[in-house]
Scaffold this motif. Structure first.
Motif, PDB file in Angstrom:
ATOM      1  N   LEU A   1      -9.842   1.707  -3.241  1.00 55.45           N
ATOM      2  CA  LEU A   1      -9.164   2.150  -2.031  1.00 55.45           C
ATOM      3  C   LEU A   1      -8.090   3.176  -2.367  1.00 55.45           C
ATOM      4  O   LEU A   1      -7.387   3.055  -3.375  1.00 55.45           O
ATOM      5  CB  LEU A   1      -8.500   0.962  -1.328  1.00 55.45           C
ATOM      6  CG  LEU A   1      -9.374  -0.246  -0.986  1.00 55.45           C
ATOM      7  CD1 LEU A   1      -8.512  -1.363  -0.418  1.00 55.45           C
ATOM      8  CD2 LEU A   1     -10.458   0.145   0.013  1.00 55.45           C
TER       9      LEU A   1
ATOM     10  N   TYR B   1      -7.134  -5.280  -4.167  1.00 56.14           N
ATOM     11  CA  TYR B   1      -8.286  -4.482  -4.572  1.00 56.14           C
ATOM     12  C   TYR B   1      -7.809  -3.383  -5.517  1.00 56.14           C
ATOM     13  O   TYR B   1      -6.608  -3.080  -5.595  1.00 56.14           O
ATOM     14  CB  TYR B   1      -8.964  -3.843  -3.355  1.00 56.14           C
ATOM     15  CG  TYR B   1      -9.613  -4.823  -2.403  1.00 56.14           C
ATOM     16  CD1 TYR B   1     -10.761  -5.518  -2.778  1.00 56.14           C
ATOM     17  CD2 TYR B   1      -9.093  -5.040  -1.139  1.00 56.14           C
ATOM     18  CE1 TYR B   1     -11.367  -6.418  -1.912  1.00 56.14           C
ATOM     19  CE2 TYR B   1      -9.694  -5.942  -0.257  1.00 56.14           C
ATOM     20  CZ  TYR B   1     -10.822  -6.633  -0.654  1.00 56.14           C
ATOM     21  OH  TYR B   1     -11.420  -7.521   0.196  1.00 56.14           O
TER      22      TYR B   1
ATOM     23  N   LYS C   1      -6.874   0.141  -6.411  1.00 58.17           N
ATOM     24  CA  LYS C   1      -6.291   1.058  -5.411  1.00 58.17           C
ATOM     25  C   LYS C   1      -5.323   2.031  -6.049  1.00 58.17           C
ATOM     26  O   LYS C   1      -4.819   1.830  -7.168  1.00 58.17           O
ATOM     27  CB  LYS C   1      -5.543   0.242  -4.347  1.00 58.17           C
ATOM     28  CG  LYS C   1      -4.435  -0.621  -4.925  1.00 58.17           C
ATOM     29  CD  LYS C   1      -3.808  -1.505  -3.872  1.00 58.17           C
ATOM     30  CE  LYS C   1      -2.785  -2.454  -4.492  1.00 58.17           C
ATOM     31  NZ  LYS C   1      -3.399  -3.498  -5.338  1.00 58.17           N
TER      32      LYS C   1
ATOM     33  N   TYR D   1     -13.000   3.851   0.268  1.00 60.14           N
ATOM     34  CA  TYR D   1     -12.349   3.922   1.583  1.00 60.14           C
ATOM     35  C   TYR D   1     -10.963   4.537   1.427  1.00 60.14           C
ATOM     36  O   TYR D   1     -10.282   4.365   0.407  1.00 60.14           O
ATOM     37  CB  TYR D   1     -12.192   2.525   2.201  1.00 60.14           C
ATOM     38  CG  TYR D   1     -13.489   1.892   2.642  1.00 60.14           C
ATOM     39  CD1 TYR D   1     -13.997   2.109   3.920  1.00 60.14           C
ATOM     40  CD2 TYR D   1     -14.219   1.077   1.765  1.00 60.14           C
ATOM     41  CE1 TYR D   1     -15.187   1.532   4.328  1.00 60.14           C
ATOM     42  CE2 TYR D   1     -15.411   0.497   2.153  1.00 60.14           C
ATOM     43  CZ  TYR D   1     -15.889   0.728   3.442  1.00 60.14           C
ATOM     44  OH  TYR D   1     -17.071   0.157   3.835  1.00 60.14           O
TER      45      TYR D   1
ATOM     46  N   VAL E   1      -7.317   4.415   3.327  1.00 61.96           N
ATOM     47  CA  VAL E   1      -6.528   3.640   4.281  1.00 61.96           C
ATOM     48  C   VAL E   1      -5.247   4.408   4.573  1.00 61.96           C
ATOM     49  O   VAL E   1      -4.430   4.634   3.668  1.00 61.96           O
ATOM     50  CB  VAL E   1      -6.184   2.243   3.724  1.00 61.96           C
ATOM     51  CG1 VAL E   1      -5.431   1.422   4.779  1.00 61.96           C
ATOM     52  CG2 VAL E   1      -7.434   1.514   3.255  1.00 61.96           C
TER      53      VAL E   1
ATOM     54  N   ILE F   1      -9.582  -4.653   6.191  1.00 63.37           N
ATOM     55  CA  ILE F   1     -10.338  -4.048   5.082  1.00 63.37           C
ATOM     56  C   ILE F   1     -11.591  -4.868   4.794  1.00 63.37           C
ATOM     57  O   ILE F   1     -12.683  -4.320   4.582  1.00 63.37           O
ATOM     58  CB  ILE F   1      -9.437  -3.941   3.835  1.00 63.37           C
ATOM     59  CG1 ILE F   1      -8.309  -2.933   4.082  1.00 63.37           C
ATOM     60  CG2 ILE F   1     -10.261  -3.536   2.614  1.00 63.37           C
ATOM     61  CD1 ILE F   1      -7.226  -2.932   3.028  1.00 63.37           C
TER      62      ILE F   1
ATOM     63  N   ILE G   1      -8.696   3.068   8.773  1.00 55.93           N
ATOM     64  CA  ILE G   1      -9.488   2.875   7.557  1.00 55.93           C
ATOM     65  C   ILE G   1     -10.810   3.612   7.754  1.00 55.93           C
ATOM     66  O   ILE G   1     -11.518   3.376   8.737  1.00 55.93           O
ATOM     67  CB  ILE G   1      -9.759   1.381   7.297  1.00 55.93           C
ATOM     68  CG1 ILE G   1      -8.457   0.583   7.293  1.00 55.93           C
ATOM     69  CG2 ILE G   1     -10.504   1.197   5.969  1.00 55.93           C
ATOM     70  CD1 ILE G   1      -8.661  -0.928   7.280  1.00 55.93           C
TER      71      ILE G   1
ATOM     72  N   SER H   1     -14.587   7.198   2.693  1.00 60.84           N
ATOM     73  CA  SER H   1     -13.995   8.414   2.136  1.00 60.84           C
ATOM     74  C   SER H   1     -14.809   9.677   2.437  1.00 60.84           C
ATOM     75  O   SER H   1     -14.248  10.774   2.545  1.00 60.84           O
ATOM     76  CB  SER H   1     -13.815   8.267   0.630  1.00 60.84           C
ATOM     77  OG  SER H   1     -15.064   8.026   0.000  1.00 60.84           O
TER      78      SER H   1
END
Length: 545
Positions: A8, A47, A49, A104, A106, A124, A179, A182
């Motif tokens: 993320l 996660y 990130k 993703y 966010v 998420i 969210i 990408s």
């Protein structure tokens, strides 16, 4: 793709310029700069990130790095009032996605400080599990009758006026988060083709735009969880329940929960009736139930506590306040309020005694006492929420015939725990009021009140009512208010008093108008108007530490 491999990119846009609230992103909110809350939420998500703050301000970027975020200096052309969020997000995304492929993106707005980690993590998880969703936007549900401006006039934006709960809900974006997969992040868009929404709890949806929003967030962030632990059953009555309900009326700025012990089904019903969040003991140990609820402050109204119980609460770093507690546990509580007992006792520093700390039901503070009447035309008999000894019946048997002969109205007020109404069926000329929510109305009409030695003596006092007391138990006999109050005639233990004694004391009081007037004035002389405020001050001191 598994959760373990999910990557993320959190992008937090934080421009320096803010017209509504100067230096908004750096302004201190409940002890932390506003920018802290978005960064902290992102960092706590479990996660893989990167957490990035993009800003045109070196000061904001420096602050962001102190909280664990990485900094991106925003180009001047992306920092004016006309720039939308899309190119800002795209710039940050390009900068950080050169070497790392993110699944993703966010986008977190720093203006939503009430957003919880739990809500963000659940959102998420939701988009990850639902592969058919490209983007997820935080929203809040609104159900209001709305109007719109059309053709020069205001017209209803609804077909039929209905109660709010029956209206079709509308979902309004909160600004809390977006969210997106990408691959959909571009200079002109941050949303994919298939967009869904995530409905946030109402308080988490606040988006700070002005000082009103700011103050609301400050209030929420200062809220503490207050847990009332209370007992109420046939043998002890419901006085403890009424006490905590009176306190709860004053604590709307905190999160309130109630816990009753496994014997207190009556207490559970009464609290539930008032629409509070209440649970009943479901573990062998009451302290385990308290620990599971993780309160900041525990308010016990369960009579005498044991040292072991209070020590367990203190071990968990809970603040503890006890009412009417003469047990060993009172030594270890932060504050003990014993309004029923002698205020002149030599006590520990954590103990507060006497009527200066009695909590009346809210209705009594807003009831203007009726003027004294030299003629007795109305009496009230009220022995609390349960009346385990049926002193109601004893009083009626003692005075009923006399009252009927002298045109004196009898009003009997019973609580939700009183289940002996059938014993009163032989008394035709009485009015029975069951489980009333406005007992002050009936008390204020009375010229004399018959009651037990608990909290109703204070309720009679604030209205200036001459009172005859029959105690339910030995503990009530120790209540100082009965023995030092010239507005009360204390006849002692109810189950040891003869009917003749009750009648004779009643008749003597009726015949002596001067005595009743002195009792009336003495009752009014008690400074009860600010007593609950003293207790609330003690509570506020505890929750603020």
């Amino acid at each position: 793709m598994s959760r373990d491999n999910l990557k993320l990119l959190f992008i937090i846009p934080a421009r320096f310029g803010s017209k509504g609230i100067p230096r908004k992103n750096l302004k201190i909110l409940n002890g932390k700069p506003l920018i802290f809350y978005a960064i902290n939420n992102a960092i706590k998500i479990p996660y893989k990130k990167e957490v990035v703050v993009t800003s045109d301000s070196d000061e904001i970027l420096s602050m962001a790095t102190k909280f664990g975020a990485k900094a991106i200096e925003r180009p001047a052309e992306l920092a004016d009032d006309q720039t939308t969020l899309d190119p800002v997000v795209f710039h940050a995304f390009k900068t950080f996605s050169t070497d790392v492929k993110f699944d993703y993106v966010v986008i977190l707005q720093p203006t939503s400080p009430l957003l919880s980690v739990k809500s963000l993590e659940n959102a998420i998880e939701f988009i990850f599990l639902n592969k058919n969703i490209d983007s997820l936007i935080s929203v809040k549900e609104e159900r209001h009758l709305s109007w719109k401006y059309k053709n020069g006039e205001y017209v209803p934006d609804y077909k039929e006026r209905k109660n709010r709960q029956y209206l079709v809900p509308k979902f309004v974006e909160t600004g809390g988060f977006v969210i997106s997969k990408s691959k959909f992040i571009s200079e002109n868009s941050k949303l994919g083709d298939r967009v869904s929404v995530w409905n946030l709890p109402q308080h988490e949806s606040v988006d700070i735009d002005d000082f009103d929003d700011w103050n609301l967030c400050e209030n929420y962030l200062n809220r503490k969880k207050v847990l009332f632990v209370v007992s109420g059953y046939k043998e002890i009555g419901l006085g403890h329940v009424y006490n905590v309900l009176a306190i709860a009326d004053e604590l709307s700025n905190h999160e309130l929960h109630f816990l009753v012990d496994k014997n207190s089904q009556l207490a559970f019903q009464k609290i539930k009736e008032n629409n509070f969040n209440v649970t009943i003991q479901d573990k062998e140990s009451l302290s385990k139930c308290v620990v599971d609820l993780k309160p900041h402050l525990v308010i016990n109204d369960i009579l005498d506590t044991k040292a072991e119980y209070i020590k367990k609460l203190k071990k968990n770093k809970f603040k503890v306040m006890n009412f009417e507690d003469l047990g060993e546990g009172s030594r270890y509580a932060d504050v003990v309020v014993n309004a029923m007992y002698d205020s002149n006792k030599t006590v520990r520093k954590n103990m507060y005694f006497g009527s200066d700390y009695f909590c009346l039901k809210t209705e009594f503070y807003f009831t203007n006492p009726n003027k004294f009447s030299s003629v007795v035309s109305n009496i009230v008999i009220s022995f609390g929420g349960v009346d385990p000894n049926n002193l109601t019946l004893l009083c009626l048997q003692s005075i009923y015939d006399f009252c009927v002969s002298n045109d004196i109205e009898i009003c009997v007020v019973t609580g939700m725990g009183y289940n002996l109404h059938q014993t009163l069926s032989g008394f035709e000329n009485i009015k029975i009021i069951k489980n009333t929510s406005h007992i002050s109305t009936y008390f204020n009409k009375a010229d004399i009140i018959f009651t037990s030695g608990g909290r109703t003596t204070f309720e009679a006092a604030i209205l200036g009512k001459p009172t005859i007391v029959l105690c339910q138990n030995e503990r009530e006999m120790t209540h100082y208010f009965l023995n030092k109050n010239k507005g009360i005639i204390n006849l002692g233990l109810g189950n040891k008093i003869s009917k003749n004694s009750i009648l004779n004391n009643f008749k003597n009081l009726i015949d002596d108008s001067d005595k009743r007037n002195k009792m009336h004035n003495f009752q009014l002389s008690h400074n009860l108007a600010y007593s609950k405020k003293n207790v609330i001050k003690l509570i506020n001191n505890l929750v603020s530490t």
